[in-house]
Design an enzyme around this catalytic site. Sequence first.
Site, PDB file in Angstrom:
ATOM      1  CB  SER A 104      -0.926   0.035   1.088  1.00 31.99           C
ATOM      2  OG  SER A 104      -1.956   0.788   1.086  1.00 31.99           O
ATOM      3  CG  HIS A 256      -5.535  -2.539   0.399  1.00 29.22           C
ATOM      4  ND1 HIS A 256      -4.904  -2.397  -0.677  1.00 29.22           N
ATOM      5  CD2 HIS A 256      -5.047  -2.020   1.124  1.00 29.22           C
ATOM      6  CE1 HIS A 256      -3.883  -1.194  -0.475  1.00 29.22           C
ATOM      7  NE2 HIS A 256      -4.126  -1.204   0.971  1.00 29.22           N
TER       8      HIS A 256
END
Length: 278
Positions: A104, A256
Amino acid sequence: MNKSHYYCSTMNIFGINVHYEVYRQHPSNPVMILVHGFLSSSFCYRKIIPLLKEDFTIITIDLPPFGKTEKSTKFVHSYTNMAKVVIRLAEGLNIKRAYLVGHSMGGQVSLNAAKQRPDLFEKVVLLCSSGYMKGVHPSLKFGSYVPYFYLCIKHWLASQGILKNLNNVVHDRSLIDQEMMDGYMEPFLDDKIFRALNRMIRDHEGDLSSEELKQIEQPSLLIWGNEDKVVPVSIGERLQNDLPNSTFFSFKQTGHLVPEERPEHVSEKIMNFLIQAQ
């Protein structure tokens, strides 16, 4: 680096105490530095470390102001500066060559570090990396100067709740257990983090541009979850297009938090990519 097996410590970098951990089985193993994402910590790599530590010397770092690293309002929390923290840590541990793995926001920090020191970082692995985000809106940046604005940040994060946040970042919600909730919640029990996040709003300069990405020549592996709601798979495909020496792979039915959701598969992809011939 003359210590063996596992140890954790802190290193004073730019005036703050940065927490890091070292997993070192064999002195000859190549070095891999794991960089976590926003509102996260080294905890996010807990499932892939056991799968990789036999073949790599693994170093995890808690970026300021996250995890167990000091939460400072004096540190400049820009991606450029966070990348310099990663570089200084590597230099302080006498590392000459290393691989970077970033999840991320940590992917963007890793790209920054790779751009700053191509001589130090040989390859980059991006796990659902952030990309193409602009700097903070001027009104929000202005708000960060308002007294007690950090309490607004605290209130907003509390209103989201840890379970709601985790539901947003994993596709298979059955993976969410008490250990996972406690691990991601722990850094926010220290109120100082909200003051530091207030400073981070002010310092955030946005992601690297397409032009800057095209200058990063190190081989890079991009791993995504097809159901990523935070950084859509289209961002990964765009990054692959801009990074001149990149490979892209995505997992179905995955969100994610790919290191949490697909540890075995992610570790295998990383292993194959990093040990293949230069």
